[in-house]
Design a protein around this motif. Structure first.
Motif, PDB file in Angstrom:
ATOM      1  N   GLU A 166       0.817  -1.222   0.000  1.00  0.00           N
ATOM      2  CA  GLU A 166       0.000   0.000   0.000  1.00  0.00           C
ATOM      3  C   GLU A 166       0.848   1.269   0.000  1.00  0.00           C
ATOM      4  O   GLU A 166       0.367   2.314   0.402  1.00  0.00           O
ATOM      5  CB  GLU A 166      -0.874   0.058   1.266  1.00  0.00           C
ATOM      6  CG  GLU A 166      -1.761  -1.126   1.484  1.00  0.00           C
ATOM      7  CD  GLU A 166      -2.288  -1.182   2.918  1.00  0.00           C
ATOM      8  OE1 GLU A 166      -3.497  -1.376   3.070  1.00  0.00           O
ATOM      9  OE2 GLU A 166      -1.506  -1.049   3.864  1.00  0.00           O
ATOM     10  N   ASP A 171       1.235   8.036  -4.105  1.00  0.00           N
ATOM     11  CA  ASP A 171      -0.043   8.701  -3.855  1.00  0.00           C
ATOM     12  C   ASP A 171      -0.048  10.108  -4.439  1.00  0.00           C
ATOM     13  O   ASP A 171       1.011  10.725  -4.595  1.00  0.00           O
ATOM     14  CB  ASP A 171      -0.284   8.834  -2.346  1.00  0.00           C
ATOM     15  CG  ASP A 171      -0.926   7.592  -1.754  1.00  0.00           C
ATOM     16  OD1 ASP A 171      -1.349   6.724  -2.534  1.00  0.00           O
ATOM     17  OD2 ASP A 171      -0.992   7.509  -0.522  1.00  0.00           O
ATOM     18  N   GLU A 179      -2.018  11.339  -8.609  1.00  0.00           N
ATOM     19  CA  GLU A 179      -1.669   9.972  -8.988  1.00  0.00           C
ATOM     20  C   GLU A 179      -2.325   9.601 -10.316  1.00  0.00           C
ATOM     21  O   GLU A 179      -3.346  10.178 -10.703  1.00  0.00           O
ATOM     22  CB  GLU A 179      -2.132   8.999  -7.891  1.00  0.00           C
ATOM     23  CG  GLU A 179      -1.461   7.647  -7.967  1.00  0.00           C
ATOM     24  CD  GLU A 179      -2.101   6.629  -7.018  1.00  0.00           C
ATOM     25  OE1 GLU A 179      -1.368   5.928  -6.328  1.00  0.00           O
ATOM     26  OE2 GLU A 179      -3.330   6.554  -6.987  1.00  0.00           O
ATOM     27  N   HIS A 180      -1.750   8.598 -10.988  1.00  0.00           N
ATOM     28  CA  HIS A 180      -2.322   8.071 -12.237  1.00  0.00           C
ATOM     29  C   HIS A 180      -3.657   7.377 -11.946  1.00  0.00           C
ATOM     30  O   HIS A 180      -3.906   6.966 -10.805  1.00  0.00           O
ATOM     31  CB  HIS A 180      -1.335   7.075 -12.855  1.00  0.00           C
ATOM     32  CG  HIS A 180      -0.971   5.982 -11.892  1.00  0.00           C
ATOM     33  ND1 HIS A 180      -1.790   4.898 -11.657  1.00  0.00           N
ATOM     34  CD2 HIS A 180       0.088   5.836 -11.060  1.00  0.00           C
ATOM     35  CE1 HIS A 180      -1.226   4.121 -10.745  1.00  0.00           C
ATOM     36  NE2 HIS A 180      -0.094   4.667 -10.360  1.00  0.00           N
ATOM     37  N   PRO A 181      -4.514   7.162 -12.968  1.00  0.00           N
ATOM     38  CA  PRO A 181      -5.766   6.430 -12.747  1.00  0.00           C
ATOM     39  C   PRO A 181      -5.492   4.980 -12.365  1.00  0.00           C
ATOM     40  O   PRO A 181      -4.457   4.428 -12.745  1.00  0.00           O
ATOM     41  CB  PRO A 181      -6.464   6.490 -14.117  1.00  0.00           C
ATOM     42  CG  PRO A 181      -5.744   7.509 -14.902  1.00  0.00           C
ATOM     43  CD  PRO A 181      -4.361   7.623 -14.354  1.00  0.00           C
ATOM     44  N   GLN A 182      -6.408   4.383 -11.612  1.00  0.00           N
ATOM     45  CA  GLN A 182      -6.267   2.994 -11.156  1.00  0.00           C
ATOM     46  C   GLN A 182      -7.374   2.154 -11.776  1.00  0.00           C
ATOM     47  O   GLN A 182      -8.499   2.631 -11.935  1.00  0.00           O
ATOM     48  CB  GLN A 182      -6.425   2.932  -9.626  1.00  0.00           C
ATOM     49  CG  GLN A 182      -5.404   3.750  -8.862  1.00  0.00           C
ATOM     50  CD  GLN A 182      -4.098   3.000  -8.647  1.00  0.00           C
ATOM     51  OE1 GLN A 182      -3.888   1.928  -9.206  1.00  0.00           O
ATOM     52  NE2 GLN A 182      -3.213   3.584  -7.856  1.00  0.00           N
ATOM     53  N   HIS A 183      -7.050   0.905 -12.124  1.00  0.00           N
ATOM     54  CA  HIS A 183      -8.064  -0.021 -12.653  1.00  0.00           C
ATOM     55  C   HIS A 183      -7.892  -1.380 -11.999  1.00  0.00           C
ATOM     56  O   HIS A 183      -6.786  -1.743 -11.612  1.00  0.00           O
ATOM     57  CB  HIS A 183      -7.891  -0.218 -14.175  1.00  0.00           C
ATOM     58  CG  HIS A 183      -8.045   1.028 -14.973  1.00  0.00           C
ATOM     59  ND1 HIS A 183      -7.028   1.931 -15.163  1.00  0.00           N
ATOM     60  CD2 HIS A 183      -9.114   1.527 -15.646  1.00  0.00           C
ATOM     61  CE1 HIS A 183      -7.456   2.933 -15.904  1.00  0.00           C
ATOM     62  NE2 HIS A 183      -8.718   2.721 -16.217  1.00  0.00           N
ATOM     63  N   THR A 184      -8.973  -2.134 -11.908  1.00  0.00           N
ATOM     64  CA  THR A 184      -8.880  -3.519 -11.443  1.00  0.00           C
ATOM     65  C   THR A 184      -9.803  -4.387 -12.295  1.00  0.00           C
ATOM     66  O   THR A 184     -10.412  -3.902 -13.252  1.00  0.00           O
ATOM     67  CB  THR A 184      -9.216  -3.626  -9.938  1.00  0.00           C
ATOM     68  OG1 THR A 184      -8.973  -4.966  -9.512  1.00  0.00           O
ATOM     69  CG2 THR A 184     -10.658  -3.258  -9.628  1.00  0.00           C
ATOM     70  N   LEU A 198      -1.885  -1.847 -19.511  1.00  0.00           N
ATOM     71  CA  LEU A 198      -1.918  -2.370 -18.138  1.00  0.00           C
ATOM     72  C   LEU A 198      -2.013  -3.890 -18.118  1.00  0.00           C
ATOM     73  O   LEU A 198      -1.726  -4.519 -17.103  1.00  0.00           O
ATOM     74  CB  LEU A 198      -3.091  -1.754 -17.360  1.00  0.00           C
ATOM     75  CG  LEU A 198      -3.026  -0.239 -17.178  1.00  0.00           C
ATOM     76  CD1 LEU A 198      -4.236   0.268 -16.415  1.00  0.00           C
ATOM     77  CD2 LEU A 198      -1.741   0.167 -16.442  1.00  0.00           C
ATOM     78  N   ARG A 210       1.803   5.331 -16.657  1.00  0.00           N
ATOM     79  CA  ARG A 210       1.311   5.901 -15.398  1.00  0.00           C
ATOM     80  C   ARG A 210       1.833   7.326 -15.204  1.00  0.00           C
ATOM     81  O   ARG A 210       1.091   8.216 -14.788  1.00  0.00           O
ATOM     82  CB  ARG A 210       1.739   5.014 -14.220  1.00  0.00           C
ATOM     83  CG  ARG A 210       0.916   3.741 -14.192  1.00  0.00           C
ATOM     84  CD  ARG A 210       1.269   2.868 -13.006  1.00  0.00           C
ATOM     85  NE  ARG A 210       0.243   1.865 -12.815  1.00  0.00           N
ATOM     86  CZ  ARG A 210       0.398   0.771 -12.095  1.00  0.00           C
ATOM     87  NH1 ARG A 210       1.548   0.534 -11.501  1.00  0.00           N
ATOM     88  NH2 ARG A 210      -0.590  -0.083 -11.961  1.00  0.00           N
ATOM     89  N   SER A 214      -0.440  10.644 -15.046  1.00  0.00           N
ATOM     90  CA  SER A 214      -0.315  11.488 -13.861  1.00  0.00           C
ATOM     91  C   SER A 214      -0.092  12.946 -14.282  1.00  0.00           C
ATOM     92  O   SER A 214      -0.715  13.880 -13.761  1.00  0.00           O
ATOM     93  CB  SER A 214       0.851  10.940 -13.050  1.00  0.00           C
ATOM     94  OG  SER A 214       1.145  11.735 -11.972  1.00  0.00           O
TER      95      SER A 214
END
Ligand SMILES: C[S@@+](CC[C@H](N)C(=O)[O-])C[C@H]1O[C@@H](n2cnc3c(N)ncnc32)[C@H](O)[C@@H]1O
Length: 254
Positions: A166, A171, A179-184, A198, A210, A214
């Protein structure tokens, strides 16, 4: 680190300070947090912490004596080398930012003073607090939510508070950029696909993507931060790519 909070509403802190990263950090002994009822330091039968303002006007003002007596009984500054900050939460204070959190995370002891009603007698700010901090340009009912904001932002920066997975280094604000965008998973949801890169497993390309996103996001959403950011040679290349993409999409639209 030790954090003492002085408030007339101690009951509002429990769930927030017991959960998630802050709760875990307390259990692991990384931080000790005590929330005190300011009334403990009152001397009268009614345990009075506020009174009407001198000079007239609406509302009540929090009295200085309980704050002074509480802080004097809690402070560690007399102990050799104890780095302490007595923070008054106040909409007229300096604005709380990631850099403020980083500075506070270096201290051994924080005492957070929560106001209510019309505010706190000015002598607390002048002669007791070492710092007055505002969480933003709006007025809240009391200093309890701002105190929780400060605690959360500071505790997650303490060594060991975040698990290895983490890390706080990437951050938003850590390097002056968002921060850059996050995906899951899932890789496709309602027809919206996760950016191909990704899924590529190519760590260098992912790092570059990333960084680029950002930069793109910070420039668009927070030009004030972008102006102050220290850009590398690679950042300039990425920004040129972004501009080219924008020129391309502009000419497509035309
Ligand atoms: C209703 S406010 C008092 C506002 C005050 N009359 C003024 O105009 O500046 C009551 C308390 O809430 C807390 N508070 C409200 N807004 C805040 C903010 N933006 N940042 C930090 N503390 C805040 C402070 O502790 C303050 O003493």
């Amino acid at each position: 680190m030790k954090i003492d909070v002085l408030t007339t509403f101690p009951e509002v802190f429990g769930p927030v300070l017991g959960a998630s990263i802050v709760g875990r950090a307390r259990e692991a002994g990384i931080v000790t947090i005590e929330v005190h009822d300011l009334r403990k330091w009152t001397g009268d039968r009614h345990r009075t912490t506020d009174d009407s303002p001198f000079g007239g006007g609406p509302g009540m003002v929090m009295k200085p004596e309980p704050f002074f007596e509480a802080v004097e009984s809690l402070r560690c500054a007399a102990e050799a080398g104890c780095r302490e900050e007595v923070v008054l939460l106040c909409p007229q204070g300096e604005r709380f930012e990631q850099g403020t959190a980083r500075g506070l995370a270096q201290k051994d002891h924080l005492i957070l003073l929560c106001g209510h009603y019309e505010g706190v007698d000015e002598r607390v700010r002048e002669h007791l607090a070492t710092r007055a901090i505002s969480v933003g340009d709006y007025v809240l009912t009391g200093g309890e939510i701002p105190a929780m904001v400060v605690i959360d932002a500071v505790v997650r920066l303490l060594p060991g508070a975040l698990g290895a997975e983490e890390g706080a280094e990437a951050d938003s604000f850590a390097e002056g950029l968002l921060e850059h965008p996050q995906h899951t998973r899932p890789a496709e949801f309602r027809g919206w696909k996760v950016p191909e890169v990704l899924l590529s497993g190519n760590h260098e390309q992912i790092r570059r993507w990333r960084r680029k996103e950002s930069l793109r996001r910070t420039k668009t959403v927070r030009p004030d931060l972008f102006e102050k950011a220290e850009l590398t040679e690679e950042d300039r290349e990425l920004l040129e790519e972004i501009e080219e993409e924008q020129r391309g999409s502009g000419s497509e639209a035309a």
